[in-house]
Design a protein around this motif. Sequence first.
Motif, PDB file in Angstrom:
ATOM      1  N   ARG A  10       0.759  -1.115  -0.089  1.00  0.00           N
ATOM      2  CA  ARG A  10      -0.120  -0.008  -0.078  1.00  0.00           C
ATOM      3  C   ARG A  10       0.742   1.251  -0.017  1.00  0.00           C
ATOM      4  NH1 ARG A  10      -1.152   2.615   4.439  1.00  0.00           N
ATOM      5  NH2 ARG A  10      -0.899   0.523   5.690  1.00  0.00           N
ATOM      6  N   THR A  11       1.674   1.361   0.831  1.00  0.00           N
ATOM      7  CA  THR A  11       2.557   2.529   0.960  1.00  0.00           C
ATOM      8  C   THR A  11       3.530   2.477  -0.389  1.00  0.00           C
ATOM      9  OG1 THR A  11       2.898   1.983   3.156  1.00  0.00           O
ATOM     10  CG2 THR A  11       4.578   3.524   2.268  1.00  0.00           C
ATOM     11  N   ILE A  69      -1.059  -0.364 -10.507  1.00  0.00           N
ATOM     12  CA  ILE A  69      -1.493  -1.631  -9.656  1.00  0.00           C
ATOM     13  C   ILE A  69      -2.388  -1.289  -8.362  1.00  0.00           C
ATOM     14  CG2 ILE A  69      -0.689  -3.709  -8.910  1.00  0.00           C
ATOM     15  CD1 ILE A  69       1.552  -3.666 -11.122  1.00  0.00           C
ATOM     16  N   GLY A  70      -1.844  -0.417  -7.938  1.00  0.00           N
ATOM     17  CA  GLY A  70      -2.376   0.101  -6.403  1.00  0.00           C
ATOM     18  C   GLY A  70      -4.018   0.417  -6.570  1.00  0.00           C
ATOM     19  N   LEU A  71      -3.941   1.506  -7.743  1.00  0.00           N
ATOM     20  CA  LEU A  71      -5.351   1.764  -8.042  1.00  0.00           C
ATOM     21  C   LEU A  71      -6.390   0.701  -8.380  1.00  0.00           C
ATOM     22  CD1 LEU A  71      -4.372   4.950  -9.715  1.00  0.00           C
ATOM     23  CD2 LEU A  71      -5.519   5.018  -7.555  1.00  0.00           C
ATOM     24  N   VAL A  72      -6.050   0.076  -9.282  1.00  0.00           N
ATOM     25  CA  VAL A  72      -6.724  -1.139  -9.986  1.00  0.00           C
ATOM     26  C   VAL A  72      -6.940  -2.255  -8.711  1.00  0.00           C
ATOM     27  CG1 VAL A  72      -6.821  -3.024 -11.150  1.00  0.00           C
ATOM     28  CG2 VAL A  72      -5.641  -0.979 -12.131  1.00  0.00           C
ATOM     29  N   HIS A  73      -6.080  -2.318  -7.720  1.00  0.00           N
ATOM     30  CA  HIS A  73      -6.346  -3.323  -6.654  1.00  0.00           C
ATOM     31  C   HIS A  73      -7.422  -2.857  -5.859  1.00  0.00           C
ATOM     32  CE1 HIS A  73      -5.370  -5.555  -2.976  1.00  0.00           C
ATOM     33  NE2 HIS A  73      -5.726  -4.410  -2.181  1.00  0.00           N
ATOM     34  N   LEU A  74      -7.755  -1.520  -5.593  1.00  0.00           N
ATOM     35  CA  LEU A  74      -8.723  -0.857  -4.727  1.00  0.00           C
ATOM     36  C   LEU A  74     -10.043  -0.728  -5.512  1.00  0.00           C
ATOM     37  CD1 LEU A  74      -6.620   1.942  -3.188  1.00  0.00           C
ATOM     38  CD2 LEU A  74      -7.746   0.030  -1.919  1.00  0.00           C
ATOM     39  N   VAL A 196      -1.047  16.846  -8.407  1.00  0.00           N
ATOM     40  CA  VAL A 196      -2.246  17.175  -7.621  1.00  0.00           C
ATOM     41  C   VAL A 196      -3.073  15.874  -7.455  1.00  0.00           C
ATOM     42  CG1 VAL A 196      -4.192  18.732  -6.864  1.00  0.00           C
ATOM     43  CG2 VAL A 196      -1.884  19.676  -7.632  1.00  0.00           C
ATOM     44  N   ALA A 197      -3.530  15.516  -8.595  1.00  0.00           N
ATOM     45  CA  ALA A 197      -4.479  14.493  -8.711  1.00  0.00           C
ATOM     46  C   ALA A 197      -3.959  13.052  -8.141  1.00  0.00           C
ATOM     47  CB  ALA A 197      -5.014  14.428 -10.351  1.00  0.00           C
ATOM     48  N   PHE A 198      -2.886  12.873  -8.552  1.00  0.00           N
ATOM     49  CA  PHE A 198      -2.309  11.462  -8.312  1.00  0.00           C
ATOM     50  C   PHE A 198      -1.674  11.603  -6.763  1.00  0.00           C
ATOM     51  CE2 PHE A 198      -2.206  10.661 -12.894  1.00  0.00           C
ATOM     52  CZ  PHE A 198      -2.827   9.295 -12.967  1.00  0.00           C
ATOM     53  N   GLY A 199      -1.362  12.499  -6.550  1.00  0.00           N
ATOM     54  CA  GLY A 199      -0.695  13.026  -5.187  1.00  0.00           C
ATOM     55  C   GLY A 199      -1.869  12.746  -4.149  1.00  0.00           C
ATOM     56  N   TYR A 200      -3.082  13.227  -4.500  1.00  0.00           N
ATOM     57  CA  TYR A 200      -4.553  12.994  -3.642  1.00  0.00           C
ATOM     58  C   TYR A 200      -4.584  11.543  -3.596  1.00  0.00           C
ATOM     59  CZ  TYR A 200      -9.470  12.486  -2.786  1.00  0.00           C
ATOM     60  OH  TYR A 200     -10.641  11.818  -2.483  1.00  0.00           O
ATOM     61  N   ALA A 201      -4.847  10.587  -4.585  1.00  0.00           N
ATOM     62  CA  ALA A 201      -4.966   9.362  -4.529  1.00  0.00           C
ATOM     63  C   ALA A 201      -3.699   8.707  -3.852  1.00  0.00           C
ATOM     64  CB  ALA A 201      -5.010   8.642  -5.767  1.00  0.00           C
ATOM     65  N   GLY A 202      -2.582   9.117  -4.095  1.00  0.00           N
ATOM     66  CA  GLY A 202      -1.378   8.447  -3.142  1.00  0.00           C
ATOM     67  C   GLY A 202      -1.330   8.591  -1.866  1.00  0.00           C
ATOM     68  N   MET A 203      -1.751   9.788  -1.393  1.00  0.00           N
ATOM     69  CA  MET A 203      -1.927  10.048   0.111  1.00  0.00           C
ATOM     70  C   MET A 203      -3.053   9.482   0.667  1.00  0.00           C
ATOM     71  SD  MET A 203       0.499  11.896   0.677  1.00  0.00           S
ATOM     72  CE  MET A 203       0.019  12.107   2.355  1.00  0.00           C
ATOM     73  N   ARG A 204      -4.201   9.248   0.106  1.00  0.00           N
ATOM     74  CA  ARG A 204      -5.346   8.531   0.419  1.00  0.00           C
ATOM     75  C   ARG A 204      -4.766   6.859   0.692  1.00  0.00           C
ATOM     76  NH1 ARG A 204     -10.093   7.492  -1.514  1.00  0.00           N
ATOM     77  NH2 ARG A 204     -11.151   7.306   0.372  1.00  0.00           N
ATOM     78  N   MET A 205      -4.222   6.533  -0.218  1.00  0.00           N
ATOM     79  CA  MET A 205      -3.748   5.006  -0.204  1.00  0.00           C
ATOM     80  C   MET A 205      -2.783   4.857   0.867  1.00  0.00           C
ATOM     81  SD  MET A 205      -2.023   3.134  -3.753  1.00  0.00           S
ATOM     82  CE  MET A 205      -3.360   3.527  -4.458  1.00  0.00           C
ATOM     83  N   GLU A 212      -8.562  -1.977   5.105  1.00  0.00           N
ATOM     84  CA  GLU A 212      -9.147  -1.119   3.915  1.00  0.00           C
ATOM     85  C   GLU A 212      -8.426  -1.642   2.542  1.00  0.00           C
ATOM     86  OE1 GLU A 212     -10.922   3.008   5.891  1.00  0.00           O
ATOM     87  OE2 GLU A 212      -9.087   2.952   5.129  1.00  0.00           O
ATOM     88  N   TRP A 213      -7.291  -1.660   2.865  1.00  0.00           N
ATOM     89  CA  TRP A 213      -6.420  -2.128   1.530  1.00  0.00           C
ATOM     90  C   TRP A 213      -6.857  -3.575   1.147  1.00  0.00           C
ATOM     91  CZ3 TRP A 213      -3.419  -0.364  -2.311  1.00  0.00           C
ATOM     92  CH2 TRP A 213      -2.767  -1.257  -2.922  1.00  0.00           C
ATOM     93  N   ALA A 214      -6.983  -4.206   2.194  1.00  0.00           N
ATOM     94  CA  ALA A 214      -7.188  -5.737   1.872  1.00  0.00           C
ATOM     95  C   ALA A 214      -8.646  -5.922   1.649  1.00  0.00           C
ATOM     96  CB  ALA A 214      -6.807  -6.618   3.009  1.00  0.00           C
ATOM     97  N   GLY A 215      -9.686  -5.001   1.659  1.00  0.00           N
ATOM     98  CA  GLY A 215     -10.807  -5.146   0.984  1.00  0.00           C
ATOM     99  C   GLY A 215     -11.784  -5.542   2.246  1.00  0.00           C
ATOM    100  N   GLU A 216     -11.488  -5.590   3.525  1.00  0.00           N
ATOM    101  CA  GLU A 216     -12.392  -5.933   4.504  1.00  0.00           C
ATOM    102  C   GLU A 216     -13.120  -4.996   4.995  1.00  0.00           C
ATOM    103  OE1 GLU A 216      -9.448  -7.275   7.677  1.00  0.00           O
ATOM    104  OE2 GLU A 216      -8.339  -8.539   6.340  1.00  0.00           O
ATOM    105  N   GLN A 217     -13.015  -3.750   4.665  1.00  0.00           N
ATOM    106  CA  GLN A 217     -13.950  -2.755   5.061  1.00  0.00           C
ATOM    107  C   GLN A 217     -13.976  -1.785   3.804  1.00  0.00           C
ATOM    108  OE1 GLN A 217     -12.394  -0.645   8.353  1.00  0.00           O
ATOM    109  NE2 GLN A 217     -11.959  -2.278   9.620  1.00  0.00           N
ATOM    110  N   PRO A 218     -15.112  -1.310   3.619  1.00  0.00           N
ATOM    111  CA  PRO A 218     -15.398  -0.375   2.548  1.00  0.00           C
ATOM    112  C   PRO A 218     -14.638   0.914   2.760  1.00  0.00           C
ATOM    113  CG  PRO A 218     -17.203  -0.295   3.896  1.00  0.00           C
ATOM    114  CD  PRO A 218     -16.525  -1.384   4.449  1.00  0.00           C
ATOM    115  N   ALA A 219     -14.141   1.634   1.794  1.00  0.00           N
ATOM    116  CA  ALA A 219     -13.263   2.453   1.848  1.00  0.00           C
ATOM    117  C   ALA A 219     -13.557   3.827   0.763  1.00  0.00           C
ATOM    118  CB  ALA A 219     -11.845   2.470   1.699  1.00  0.00           C
TER     119      ALA A 219
END
Length: 228
Positions: A10-11, A69-74, A196-205, A212-219
């Motif tokens: 995730r990081t 790959i991280g974006l697709v994973h989520l 700005v756009a990808f930085g936002y997504a990256g910081m949320r990740m 949340e990353w594993a899909g056990e909780q909705p995010a």
Amino acid sequence: MLTNASAFRRTAAGVSLLLAPLCLLLGMITDPSEPGVTDPLVYANNPAAVGVSATLLHYCWVLFVPGVIGLVHLVRRRGVVLANLAGAVTVIGLINFSSLMISDFFDIVLFQALPVEQAEKIMQDAAQPAMIAAWQLPGMIGSFLGLVLVAVAYAWDGRAGWWFPVAVLAGIVIWLVGASQWNLVLGLGGPVILLVAFGYAGMRMIRMTDAEWAGEQPAAVTPSAARA
């Protein structure tokens, strides 16, 4: 962190989304080409700056790979098919596009060693049909269109507002126009929008929990956040 699979992946993906557009911005800043000036010897006369710029641009496209790959994973509820297909196309495109940056180093040597006309002819002759069809076009189309489609799938799943894919599209188009015209404002403005756009997504990740990353909780983002 190295022993925690979810935290490390995730990081790594989140940091990659921050570093990739930053490398694009720095690569444009270090490019020695002058706005509005077409000088075939600019690379030959500035080999150090060209080397730094080409290397930064190379790592821009490389670093986007784990981020995508991280974006697709989520994306797990809506837009899954789009995310999977777009992600595959994007990764292949990014790998192809990153390899094209090596041509800048050939530009340096050719224009240093040969007359301008001869160097230009060699570079033109090197553009073989296989290189264009199997390297250049998949690299450019796969990277740019793929990044936009991955962003669309990410927003469709509720992970970000629709401003996200719009910003990705705008950033890419503005950068391409600026780079093709050597327009400094557009050439730097596009990467800033992408940062700005990808930085936002990256910081949320980076900030989300392992669950949340594993899909056990909705995010998914809240309605107010999606409209932001």
